[in-house]
Motif scaffolding. Sequence first.
Motif, PDB file in Angstrom:
ATOM      1  N   LEU A 144       2.538 -24.308  25.963  1.00  0.00           N
ATOM      2  CA  LEU A 144       2.214 -24.078  27.370  1.00  0.00           C
ATOM      3  C   LEU A 144       0.765 -24.409  27.699  1.00  0.00           C
ATOM      4  N   ASP A 145      -0.169 -24.035  26.792  1.00  0.00           N
ATOM      5  CA  ASP A 145      -1.572 -24.151  27.192  1.00  0.00           C
ATOM      6  C   ASP A 145      -2.396 -25.219  26.477  1.00  0.00           C
ATOM      7  N   LYS A 146      -1.832 -25.883  25.484  1.00  0.00           N
ATOM      8  CA  LYS A 146      -2.613 -26.912  24.791  1.00  0.00           C
ATOM      9  C   LYS A 146      -2.631 -28.208  25.608  1.00  0.00           C
ATOM     10  N   PRO A 147      -3.650 -29.065  25.417  1.00  0.00           N
ATOM     11  CA  PRO A 147      -3.766 -30.325  26.171  1.00  0.00           C
ATOM     12  C   PRO A 147      -2.547 -31.230  25.979  1.00  0.00           C
ATOM     13  N   ILE A 148      -2.290 -32.037  26.990  1.00  0.00           N
ATOM     14  CA  ILE A 148      -1.152 -32.965  26.945  1.00  0.00           C
ATOM     15  C   ILE A 148      -1.300 -33.926  25.774  1.00  0.00           C
ATOM     16  N   ALA A 149      -2.537 -34.324  25.479  1.00  0.00           N
ATOM     17  CA  ALA A 149      -2.784 -35.253  24.372  1.00  0.00           C
ATOM     18  C   ALA A 149      -2.372 -34.665  23.023  1.00  0.00           C
ATOM     19  N   LYS A 150      -2.332 -33.336  22.943  1.00  0.00           N
ATOM     20  CA  LYS A 150      -1.945 -32.669  21.696  1.00  0.00           C
ATOM     21  C   LYS A 150      -0.502 -32.169  21.727  1.00  0.00           C
ATOM     22  N   GLY A 151       0.241 -32.583  22.758  1.00  0.00           N
ATOM     23  CA  GLY A 151       1.650 -32.218  22.841  1.00  0.00           C
ATOM     24  C   GLY A 151       1.946 -30.996  23.675  1.00  0.00           C
ATOM     25  N   GLY A 152       0.941 -30.483  24.399  1.00  0.00           N
ATOM     26  CA  GLY A 152       1.149 -29.309  25.232  1.00  0.00           C
ATOM     27  C   GLY A 152       1.317 -29.659  26.702  1.00  0.00           C
ATOM     28  N   GLY A 166       3.117 -31.048  10.765  1.00  0.00           N
ATOM     29  CA  GLY A 166       3.274 -32.189  11.667  1.00  0.00           C
ATOM     30  C   GLY A 166       4.496 -32.169  12.567  1.00  0.00           C
ATOM     31  N   LEU A 167       5.115 -30.996  12.760  1.00  0.00           N
ATOM     32  CA  LEU A 167       6.313 -30.933  13.592  1.00  0.00           C
ATOM     33  C   LEU A 167       5.996 -30.833  15.077  1.00  0.00           C
ATOM     34  N   GLY A 168       4.761 -30.476  15.396  1.00  0.00           N
ATOM     35  CA  GLY A 168       4.404 -30.321  16.799  1.00  0.00           C
ATOM     36  C   GLY A 168       4.959 -29.021  17.360  1.00  0.00           C
ATOM     37  N   TYR A 169       4.592 -28.722  18.612  1.00  0.00           N
ATOM     38  CA  TYR A 169       5.020 -27.469  19.217  1.00  0.00           C
ATOM     39  C   TYR A 169       6.514 -27.470  19.522  1.00  0.00           C
ATOM     40  N   THR A 170       7.033 -28.578  20.009  1.00  0.00           N
ATOM     41  CA  THR A 170       8.463 -28.652  20.302  1.00  0.00           C
ATOM     42  C   THR A 170       9.280 -28.578  19.017  1.00  0.00           C
ATOM     43  N   GLY A 171       8.848 -29.328  18.008  1.00  0.00           N
ATOM     44  CA  GLY A 171       9.548 -29.296  16.730  1.00  0.00           C
ATOM     45  C   GLY A 171       9.524 -27.916  16.106  1.00  0.00           C
ATOM     46  N   GLY A 172       8.366 -27.242  16.192  1.00  0.00           N
ATOM     47  CA  GLY A 172       8.263 -25.891  15.657  1.00  0.00           C
ATOM     48  C   GLY A 172       9.190 -24.924  16.378  1.00  0.00           C
ATOM     49  N   ALA A 173       9.256 -25.064  17.708  1.00  0.00           N
ATOM     50  CA  ALA A 173      10.135 -24.197  18.490  1.00  0.00           C
ATOM     51  C   ALA A 173      11.596 -24.402  18.093  1.00  0.00           C
ATOM     52  N   ILE A 174      11.974 -25.651  17.852  1.00  0.00           N
ATOM     53  CA  ILE A 174      13.354 -25.946  17.442  1.00  0.00           C
ATOM     54  C   ILE A 174      13.647 -25.331  16.079  1.00  0.00           C
ATOM     55  N   VAL A 175      12.695 -25.456  15.152  1.00  0.00           N
ATOM     56  CA  VAL A 175      12.883 -24.906  13.800  1.00  0.00           C
ATOM     57  C   VAL A 175      13.078 -23.396  13.848  1.00  0.00           C
ATOM     58  N   PHE A 176      12.155 -22.696  14.500  1.00  0.00           N
ATOM     59  CA  PHE A 176      12.231 -21.233  14.521  1.00  0.00           C
ATOM     60  C   PHE A 176      13.374 -20.735  15.401  1.00  0.00           C
ATOM     61  N   GLY A 177      13.675 -21.480  16.480  1.00  0.00           N
ATOM     62  CA  GLY A 177      14.822 -21.118  17.304  1.00  0.00           C
ATOM     63  C   GLY A 177      16.119 -21.240  16.522  1.00  0.00           C
ATOM     64  N   THR A 178      16.236 -22.300  15.735  1.00  0.00           N
ATOM     65  CA  THR A 178      17.427 -22.507  14.906  1.00  0.00           C
ATOM     66  C   THR A 178      17.559 -21.410  13.851  1.00  0.00           C
ATOM     67  N   MET A 179      16.441 -21.025  13.266  1.00  0.00           N
ATOM     68  CA  MET A 179      16.463 -19.958  12.269  1.00  0.00           C
ATOM     69  C   MET A 179      16.889 -18.631  12.887  1.00  0.00           C
TER      70      MET A 179
END
Length: 256
Positions: free
Chosen positions: A216-224, A166-179
Motif C-alpha cells: 500500500l505505501d511503498k513507491p511504485i518503482a518498488k512494486g507498491g 525476490g517475490l515482491g509484495y504481491t508474490g509475498g501476499a499470494i504465498v502467505f494467503g495460500t498458506m
Amino acid sequence: MKATTNTNEQDILSKVPAVTLSFWIVKILATTLGETGGDALSMSMNFGYLVSTGIFAGIFLIAVLAQIAAKKFHPLLYWTTIIATTTVGTTLADFVDRSLGIGYAGGTAILICLLLASLVLWYRTLGSIAVHTVKSPKAEMFYWVTIMFSQTLGTALGDWTADTAGLGYTGGAIVFGTMLVAVAVAYYQTNISQTVLFWAAFILTRPLGAVVGDFLDKPIAKGGLNLSRYTASAILLVLILACIFIFPQKPAKKGH
C-alpha cells in the motif's frame, strides 16, 4: 443450573475473543495497520526505528496492563493491544534487521527461536496454550509475549519474502494467503490439533499484513501503490472499528 453457571463463569473469565471469521478479518486488518502505522512513525515522521520502538513498546505495555486489569472481555481494549503489538513488532523487526545489520534471514531465525521458546515455556508452565484457557494474569502474560514475538517475526518474515527472496509484495501476499488457506483446509479436513492450527494461522496473518501494508505505501518503482502511510493507516483503522461494531465479538469458550 450448574452447567449454566459454569458457562457464565467462562464468559466472565475469558478476556480474548472467540475465533471466528470476523476475528481473522480484523486480525489481518490490524497487522496491516501495524505495518503502515509503524512505518509512519519511524519513516514518515523520521523518528527512526529505535525511538519508534520505544514509543510503541510503552503503548504496548500500558495496553497489556489494562487488558490484564480488566475484569471481562472488552473488544476495543483487546484490539488496541493487538495493534500495539503489531506496531512495536514492525519497528522492532526493522531495527534488528536493518539497524543492527543482522538481516532478514538472521532476524527471522532469532524470532522463530524466541516464539517457539515462548510457546514451549507457556505449555510447560500452564499445561495448555489454547485460547480459551487465557483467563489468569500469568496466562495473559504468556499470551501477549507470544503474540508480540509472532508479530515481530511476521514483519521480518514478510520483508525477507518480499525483498531477499525476490517475490515482491504481491508474490509475498499470494504465498502467505495460500498458506492461510491451507491451514483453513486442515482445520476442516484433518485431525490436526486446533490449537496448533490457530497459532499457525495467527503467525501467518502477520507476514501477510506486512507485505500488504508495504504494497500500500511503498513507491511504485518498488512494486507498491505509493499511498500515504497516514491515509492507509486511517482507512485501516476505520475498517477495523466498523468490523468490531458491525460484527459483535464474544469471549472465547472451550472448543473455540
